[in-house]
Design a protein around this motif. Structure first.
Motif, mmCIF file in Angstrom:
data_model
loop_
_atom_site.group_PDB
_atom_site.id
_atom_site.type_symbol
_atom_site.label_atom_id
_atom_site.label_comp_id
_atom_site.label_asym_id
_atom_site.label_seq_id
_atom_site.Cartn_x
_atom_site.Cartn_y
_atom_site.Cartn_z
ATOM 1 N N LEU A 159 0.790 -1.035 0.020
ATOM 2 C CA LEU A 159 -0.016 0.027 0.014
ATOM 3 C C LEU A 159 0.793 1.360 0.005
ATOM 4 O O LEU A 159 0.348 2.330 -0.321
ATOM 5 C CB LEU A 159 -0.978 -0.057 1.289
ATOM 6 N N SER A 160 2.282 1.284 0.378
ATOM 7 C CA SER A 160 2.899 2.286 0.592
ATOM 8 C C SER A 160 3.967 2.452 -0.765
ATOM 9 O O SER A 160 3.557 3.052 -1.985
ATOM 10 C CB SER A 160 3.772 2.227 1.643
ATOM 11 N N LEU A 161 4.954 1.798 -0.816
ATOM 12 C CA LEU A 161 6.106 1.721 -1.799
ATOM 13 C C LEU A 161 5.380 1.137 -3.124
ATOM 14 O O LEU A 161 5.537 1.485 -4.202
ATOM 15 C CB LEU A 161 7.289 1.069 -1.547
ATOM 16 N N GLY A 162 4.891 -0.038 -2.839
ATOM 17 C CA GLY A 162 4.231 -0.704 -4.021
ATOM 18 C C GLY A 162 3.152 0.127 -4.915
ATOM 19 O O GLY A 162 3.166 0.277 -6.165
ATOM 20 N N LEU A 163 2.298 0.866 -4.257
ATOM 21 C CA LEU A 163 1.490 2.041 -4.946
ATOM 22 C C LEU A 163 1.905 3.105 -5.569
ATOM 23 O O LEU A 163 1.856 3.707 -6.560
ATOM 24 C CB LEU A 163 0.026 2.126 -4.134
ATOM 25 N N PHE B 297 -0.603 12.646 -4.663
ATOM 26 C CA PHE B 297 -1.826 12.917 -5.167
ATOM 27 C C PHE B 297 -2.531 11.587 -5.657
ATOM 28 O O PHE B 297 -3.733 11.158 -5.369
ATOM 29 C CB PHE B 297 -2.012 14.285 -5.969
ATOM 30 N N TYR B 298 -1.719 11.003 -6.542
ATOM 31 C CA TYR B 298 -2.110 9.946 -7.367
ATOM 32 C C TYR B 298 -2.428 8.770 -6.211
ATOM 33 O O TYR B 298 -2.889 7.989 -6.426
ATOM 34 C CB TYR B 298 -1.350 9.557 -8.618
ATOM 35 N N TRP B 299 -1.343 8.663 -5.564
ATOM 36 C CA TRP B 299 -1.244 7.537 -4.629
ATOM 37 C C TRP B 299 -2.586 7.698 -3.610
ATOM 38 O O TRP B 299 -3.153 6.511 -3.330
ATOM 39 C CB TRP B 299 0.162 7.680 -3.535
ATOM 40 N N ALA B 300 -2.860 8.932 -3.219
ATOM 41 C CA ALA B 300 -4.109 8.943 -2.363
ATOM 42 C C ALA B 300 -5.348 8.668 -3.064
ATOM 43 O O ALA B 300 -6.161 7.799 -2.594
ATOM 44 C CB ALA B 300 -4.356 10.444 -1.871
#
Length: 289
Positions: A34-38, A239-242
């Motif tokens: 959910l962090s680095l992967g995304l 932004f896109y991660w969110a």
């Protein structure tokens, strides 16, 4: 340096799985995805703008529309034709994993396509073979077939042989130690064998793929990698991660509304956001060597 970090991180995850503390290894695995992967796929719009190297709003908008169209088309194909979609996605992802791992190490090779595809396929096959039960349980409601009939072990032997053959044939163009790569594969095999599917996938996906990809993306965008450019990259991706996190959250919360098709919809959604990223990164990596 990065190679050592990957080995040490992987061994650390393996050790955690051997001495589980309230599923801490799974918690870390999910956090990594959910962090680095995304994040590693959240900077595509910026990458597109940099790749185009133009100030034309029309051209940028056109490529973004194309990006979204590919995502929509991928979702439609995978959802409507699950088996064909799965095979296509597996092959494309295999190539992508292999390309990320070897693109700098095989820049002079005319056989790089086969290197990339074979290596990535081998990684997936090892993961499937060592986590058969979990993989079959996940894929059955998506593909509606009995995966037990697929000769995974035979395919594993075939791709292992192909890789060895490629390394022998293309030896002069290899910019890496074969023994070191074999050692890496042994570490990965131990990881897949000793951990469950979630931890296996998360560790390889993030440590062996996403982190090197982030490094390459920062290098492509800012020409150098340091704390400043890393923070700039994270700012661009934020932004896109969110949005990605929000989308996944909605998907999970609305699972009961989607009903029996939840797994297929979720899988199709993940594929649809992955395929355009893979195609973009292939374009970038192919020009960075």
């Amino acid at each position: 340096m990065m190679s050592k970090a990957k080995i040490i991180s992987t061994i650390f995850i393996i050790c955690l799985s051997l001495f589980p503390l309230n599923n801490i290894d799974i918690i870390i695995a999910v956090f990594l995805i959910l962090s680095l992967g995304l994040v590693h796929g959240a900077c595509d719009i910026t990458l597109i703008s940099t790749k185009l190297n133009t100030s034309s709003i029309k051209i940028k908008t056109g490529f973004i529309i194309l990006y979204v169209f590919i995502a929509f088309l991928s979702f439609t194909i995978v959802y409507s034709l699950p088996i064909i979609g799965f095979i296509s996605f597996l092959l494309i992802s295999s190539y992508h994993f292999g390309e990320q791992h070897f693109h700098k190490k095989l820049s002079n090779s005319k056989l790089k396509f086969y290197h990339f595809l074979s290596y990535g396929s081998l990684i997936f096959l090892i993961m499937i073979e060592t986590n058969k039960k979990s993989v079959y349980e996940i894929l059955k409601p998506i593909l509606n077939i009995e995966m037990q009939t697929v000769p995974i072990q035979m395919m594993l032997y075939i791709f292992s042989s192909i890789i060895i053959l490629l390394w022998v044939i293309d030896y002069k163009n290899l910019k890496f130690s074969i023994l070191k790569e074999i050692f890496n594969l042994i570490v990965i095999c131990v990881l897949f064998y000793e951990t469950g599917l979630i931890v296996s996938f998360a560790t390889y996906f993030v440590i062996w793929h996403s982190v090197p990809s982030i490094y390459d993306q920062i290098e492509f965008l800012y020409k150098k990698v340091n704390l400043k450019t890393l923070l700039q990259y994270l700012k661009k991706s934020g932004f896109y991660w969110a949005i990605s996190i929000a989308g996944l959250t909605i998907l999970v919360l609305k699972g009961d509304v989607i009903g029996e098709s939840f797994y297929r919809v979720s899988y199709s959604f993940l594929v649809s956001v992955t395929i355009p990223h893979i195609l973009l990164m292939t374009k970038i990596l192919s020009k960075s060597n």
